[in-house]
Design an enzyme around this catalytic site. Structure first.
Site, PDB file in Angstrom:
ATOM      1  N   HIS A  20       0.824  -1.213   0.000  1.00 19.48           N
ATOM      2  CA  HIS A  20       0.000   0.000   0.000  1.00 19.48           C
ATOM      3  C   HIS A  20       0.861   1.267   0.000  1.00 19.48           C
ATOM      4  O   HIS A  20       0.358   2.345  -0.264  1.00 19.48           O
ATOM      5  CB  HIS A  20      -0.903  -0.018   1.235  1.00 19.48           C
ATOM      6  CG  HIS A  20      -2.331   0.353   0.982  1.00 19.48           C
ATOM      7  ND1 HIS A  20      -2.944   0.274  -0.242  1.00 19.48           N
ATOM      8  CD2 HIS A  20      -3.282   0.802   1.842  1.00 19.48           C
ATOM      9  CE1 HIS A  20      -4.209   0.658  -0.123  1.00 19.48           C
ATOM     10  NE2 HIS A  20      -4.432   0.984   1.125  1.00 19.48           N
ATOM     11  N   ASN A  66      -6.556   6.537   3.476  1.00 24.23           N
ATOM     12  CA  ASN A  66      -7.980   6.750   3.239  1.00 24.23           C
ATOM     13  C   ASN A  66      -8.427   8.199   3.351  1.00 24.23           C
ATOM     14  O   ASN A  66      -9.577   8.513   3.066  1.00 24.23           O
ATOM     15  CB  ASN A  66      -8.804   5.869   4.186  1.00 24.23           C
ATOM     16  CG  ASN A  66      -8.581   4.393   3.917  1.00 24.23           C
ATOM     17  OD1 ASN A  66      -7.959   4.002   2.927  1.00 24.23           O
ATOM     18  ND2 ASN A  66      -9.089   3.569   4.798  1.00 24.23           N
ATOM     19  N   ASP A  91      -1.062   2.246  -5.510  1.00 22.05           N
ATOM     20  CA  ASP A  91      -0.987   0.801  -5.707  1.00 22.05           C
ATOM     21  C   ASP A  91      -2.247   0.323  -6.422  1.00 22.05           C
ATOM     22  O   ASP A  91      -3.320   0.901  -6.250  1.00 22.05           O
ATOM     23  CB  ASP A  91      -0.825   0.077  -4.362  1.00 22.05           C
ATOM     24  CG  ASP A  91      -1.970   0.353  -3.398  1.00 22.05           C
ATOM     25  OD1 ASP A  91      -2.143   1.518  -2.993  1.00 22.05           O
ATOM     26  OD2 ASP A  91      -2.703  -0.592  -3.051  1.00 22.05           O
ATOM     27  N   ASN A 112      -9.683   3.046  -1.528  1.00 24.50           N
ATOM     28  CA  ASN A 112     -10.187   4.064  -0.601  1.00 24.50           C
ATOM     29  C   ASN A 112      -9.435   5.385  -0.679  1.00 24.50           C
ATOM     30  O   ASN A 112     -10.020   6.443  -0.466  1.00 24.50           O
ATOM     31  CB  ASN A 112     -10.187   3.533   0.828  1.00 24.50           C
ATOM     32  CG  ASN A 112     -11.249   2.471   1.029  1.00 24.50           C
ATOM     33  OD1 ASN A 112     -12.291   2.488   0.383  1.00 24.50           O
ATOM     34  ND2 ASN A 112     -10.987   1.534   1.911  1.00 24.50           N
TER      35      ASN A 112
END
Length: 186
Positions: A20, A66, A91, A112
């Site tokens: 991530h 997020n 990613d 997100n």
């Protein structure tokens, strides 16, 4: 010309080499190769770099993945960056590991971080560089997969892909998105 390059990721050593955090990793590699440094500012680690008559502003949001849109909106306003001069590095589960694609716009695709950027900017029409991380995980284990470190084999190959992603960033800013798409998209 001014550009804002936002590498998405999560702050903290526990996330440093996770899938991530590939956006942070691309920017860290560019910084190491071009001798610029990140400093902590409001909502992000930020670096500036001038190259070929272009002003680059790089950010690694500290808002966690997020909520990335908050930092991006702040620095777009701060530096008066139009959305077409924003590039988000993210990613991508839907691409095999190491596959790189730059696009002028697109959907959040369930990501997100991109969803939050879209909500805050009020549009999905901003450029993004999607870095493939693959999707080799059991059903329902997506969060564990993206927050897990790259495998040793992936880490061995990663520098090549990070270098190519850096070249794509520079091409986007100096030669335009069409050039970057034609010459780098796989």
């Amino acid at each position: 010309m001014k550009y804002l390059i936002a590498g998405l990721g999560n702050i903290g050593p526990e996330y440093a080499f996770t899938r991530h955090n590939i956006g942070f990793m691309v920017l860290d590699r560019l910084a190491a190769q071009n001798d610029f440094k990140f400093t902590f500012e409001k909502l992000a680690f930020i670096a500036e770099w001038k190259h070929k008559g272009r002003q680059f502003y790089f950010i690694k949001p500290t808002t966690f993945m997020n909520l990335s849109g908050k930092a991006i909106r702040y620095y777009m306003d701060q530096f008066k960056i139009p959305k077409e001069n924003l590039l988000v590095i993210v990613d991508e589960l839907q691409l095999p590991f190491g596959t790189l694609r730059i696009k002028p716009k697109g959907s959040h695709g369930g990501h997100n971080g991109l969803r939050n950027i879209e909500e805050i900017l009020g549009t999905s029409e901003y450029p993004r560089l999607r870095f493939g991380i693959g999707n080799n995980f059991p059903r329902g284990r997506q969060v564990d997969y993206v927050l897990k470190a790259f495998s040793k084999e992936e880490m061995d190959e990663l520098p090549i892909f990070l270098d190519t992603a850096g070249d794509m960033v520079i091409s986007f800013c100096t030669l335009g998105i069409q050039y970057a798409m034609n010459n780098y998209n796989q």
